[in-house]
Write a protein that holds these residues in place. Sequence first.
Motif, PDB file in Angstrom:
ATOM      1  N   LEU A  68       0.803  -1.064  -0.161  1.00 27.62           N
ATOM      2  CA  LEU A  68      -0.130   0.210   0.309  1.00 27.62           C
ATOM      3  C   LEU A  68       1.056   1.487  -0.074  1.00 27.62           C
ATOM      4  O   LEU A  68       1.421   1.307   0.826  1.00 27.62           O
ATOM      5  CB  LEU A  68      -0.745   0.100   1.274  1.00 27.62           C
ATOM      6  CG  LEU A  68      -2.028   0.223   1.292  1.00 27.62           C
ATOM      7  CD1 LEU A  68      -2.764  -0.452   0.294  1.00 27.62           C
ATOM      8  CD2 LEU A  68      -2.775  -0.110   3.082  1.00 27.62           C
ATOM      9  N   TYR A  69       0.604   2.340  -0.538  1.00 28.75           N
ATOM     10  CA  TYR A  69       0.943   3.309  -0.703  1.00 28.75           C
ATOM     11  C   TYR A  69       0.901   4.269   0.074  1.00 28.75           C
ATOM     12  O   TYR A  69      -0.580   3.905   0.348  1.00 28.75           O
ATOM     13  CB  TYR A  69       0.128   4.383  -1.981  1.00 28.75           C
ATOM     14  CG  TYR A  69       1.405   3.877  -2.635  1.00 28.75           C
ATOM     15  CD1 TYR A  69       3.382   4.729  -2.925  1.00 28.75           C
ATOM     16  CD2 TYR A  69       1.265   3.155  -3.702  1.00 28.75           C
ATOM     17  CE1 TYR A  69       4.178   4.391  -3.894  1.00 28.75           C
ATOM     18  CE2 TYR A  69       2.715   2.912  -5.021  1.00 28.75           C
ATOM     19  CZ  TYR A  69       4.306   3.948  -4.686  1.00 28.75           C
ATOM     20  OH  TYR A  69       4.417   3.380  -6.293  1.00 28.75           O
ATOM     21  N   ALA A  70       0.720   5.398   1.200  1.00 25.52           N
ATOM     22  CA  ALA A  70      -0.121   6.044   1.899  1.00 25.52           C
ATOM     23  C   ALA A  70      -0.444   7.429   1.138  1.00 25.52           C
ATOM     24  O   ALA A  70      -1.132   8.254   2.543  1.00 25.52           O
ATOM     25  CB  ALA A  70       0.747   6.775   2.654  1.00 25.52           C
ATOM     26  N   ASP A  71      -1.270   7.290  -0.180  1.00 27.69           N
ATOM     27  CA  ASP A  71      -1.070   8.448  -0.273  1.00 27.69           C
ATOM     28  C   ASP A  71      -2.765   8.268  -0.013  1.00 27.69           C
ATOM     29  O   ASP A  71      -3.854   8.047  -1.261  1.00 27.69           O
ATOM     30  CB  ASP A  71      -0.865   8.973  -1.743  1.00 27.69           C
ATOM     31  CG  ASP A  71       0.868   8.870  -2.083  1.00 27.69           C
ATOM     32  OD1 ASP A  71       1.142   9.979  -1.510  1.00 27.69           O
ATOM     33  OD2 ASP A  71       1.199   7.894  -2.303  1.00 27.69           O
ATOM     34  N   LEU A  72      -3.656   8.242   1.060  1.00 25.13           N
ATOM     35  CA  LEU A  72      -5.114   8.504   0.806  1.00 25.13           C
ATOM     36  C   LEU A  72      -5.737   9.730   2.364  1.00 25.13           C
ATOM     37  O   LEU A  72      -4.379   9.435   3.011  1.00 25.13           O
ATOM     38  CB  LEU A  72      -5.264   7.737   1.862  1.00 25.13           C
ATOM     39  CG  LEU A  72      -5.113   6.951   2.888  1.00 25.13           C
ATOM     40  CD1 LEU A  72      -5.983   4.915   3.048  1.00 25.13           C
ATOM     41  CD2 LEU A  72      -3.634   5.748   2.837  1.00 25.13           C
ATOM     42  N   GLY A 109       6.002  13.656   8.088  1.00 22.39           N
ATOM     43  CA  GLY A 109       5.766  13.189   9.826  1.00 22.39           C
ATOM     44  C   GLY A 109       4.243  13.002   9.843  1.00 22.39           C
ATOM     45  O   GLY A 109       3.903  11.782   9.675  1.00 22.39           O
ATOM     46  N   SER A 110       3.187  13.774   9.945  1.00 19.63           N
ATOM     47  CA  SER A 110       2.502  13.502  10.190  1.00 19.63           C
ATOM     48  C   SER A 110       1.495  12.620   9.749  1.00 19.63           C
ATOM     49  O   SER A 110       0.326  11.634   9.998  1.00 19.63           O
ATOM     50  CB  SER A 110       1.380  14.762  10.854  1.00 19.63           C
ATOM     51  OG  SER A 110       1.527  15.406   9.820  1.00 19.63           O
ATOM     52  N   ARG A 111       1.448  13.465   8.103  1.00 19.05           N
ATOM     53  CA  ARG A 111       0.383  11.902   6.987  1.00 19.05           C
ATOM     54  C   ARG A 111       0.618  10.903   7.359  1.00 19.05           C
ATOM     55  O   ARG A 111      -0.048   9.895   7.014  1.00 19.05           O
ATOM     56  CB  ARG A 111       0.551  12.211   5.706  1.00 19.05           C
ATOM     57  CG  ARG A 111       1.498  13.175   5.740  1.00 19.05           C
ATOM     58  CD  ARG A 111       1.280  13.380   4.358  1.00 19.05           C
ATOM     59  NE  ARG A 111       2.888  13.023   2.908  1.00 19.05           N
ATOM     60  CZ  ARG A 111       2.317  12.181   2.197  1.00 19.05           C
ATOM     61  NH1 ARG A 111       1.523  12.198   2.184  1.00 19.05           N
ATOM     62  NH2 ARG A 111       3.846  11.816   1.734  1.00 19.05           N
TER      63      ARG A 111
END
Length: 278
Positions: A68-72, A109-111
């Motif tokens: 999974l990418y973290a782009d959500l 960092g937070s995202r």
Amino acid sequence: MSVLVVGASGAVGGLVVAGLLERGERVRATSRDPRKLSLPDEVDVLRADLNDPASFAPAAEGVDRVFLYADLDDPDPLIARLVRSGVKHVVLLSSASVTYPGAESDFNGSRFLRIERAVEASGLDHTFLRPGGFASNAARWSWSVKGRSAVPLPYPDAVQVPIHEADIADVAVVALTGDALLNAKPVLTGPERLTLREQVATIGSVIGRLVSVIEQTEAESAAMLSQFVPEVWVRQIITDWREAVGATPEVSDEYTRITGRPSRTFRTWVTDNADLFR
Ligand SMILES: NC(=O)c1ccc[n+]([C@@H]2O[C@H](COP(=O)([O-])OP(=O)(O)OC[C@H]3O[C@@H](n4cnc5c(N)ncnc54)[C@H](OP(=O)(O)O)[C@@H]3O)[C@@H](O)[C@H]2O)c1
């Protein structure tokens, strides 16, 4: 059961698909626009958008492991969807920025932390890949190298440890094909500290032409970068460079520990992508 690679069109995602196929895994791949994927027939290709969890009802069916990418935006509905589908293990492309002081309040960092925490809270087995800056960030210099044999930079002495995207993909494949990285959070970097100036010189050396650095102001750099990346990233990139002048960032040996091989150098990345600069 299959392995689902979300974002198979991505630099890392595409290499994860290739690595899984090499290992004989059954692979399903998704993109928001599957027409742009060109994959072997044996790969099951579907459309899915991380911001539209319902799109994962078909995509996650019969899958037990997911890259999974973290782009959500909102991870909870997506993760609930994966759990309902019977997924057991999520390998997330996160970022080393979650380990930096102040990560909780830092934009970058937070995202990633938000997504990591949602995965952890779900009880799913997980592996968080935490790479530092990618070697591929140098692709942004391609036009000025091609056009002017020079790269304008505000902080050429910023120090980085650029990582080849193939190293990240290798570790993802290890995580997806065994238990060695269950619930691990490896920080991944390249093998050597390099200033931006040294990276530019490496590009010149690989393409056989002198490429120089032109010092520019932050404002000039911001105007240039905003042609390629959103405003919020422009500020982040320049701040990161400013803070990296004279720094000694961590050089991680996790890649070698996990794969038994040396990490790919920045020179290798440039050689693999030399056409970008010629
Ligand atoms: N550059 C750095 O220095 C650095 C450092 C640490 C972490 N990272 C992280 O690493 C990632 C970039 O990796 P990369 O170079 O492999 O990326 P890339 O080549 O730009 O590809 C990004 C992939 O993400 C997928 N994606 C994005 N939004 C999506 C969505 N809403 N739904 C489904 N898929 C989505 C895209 O899939 P489709 O467009 O096909 O749908 C695409 O395959 C980013 O998350 C970045 O924050 C980067």
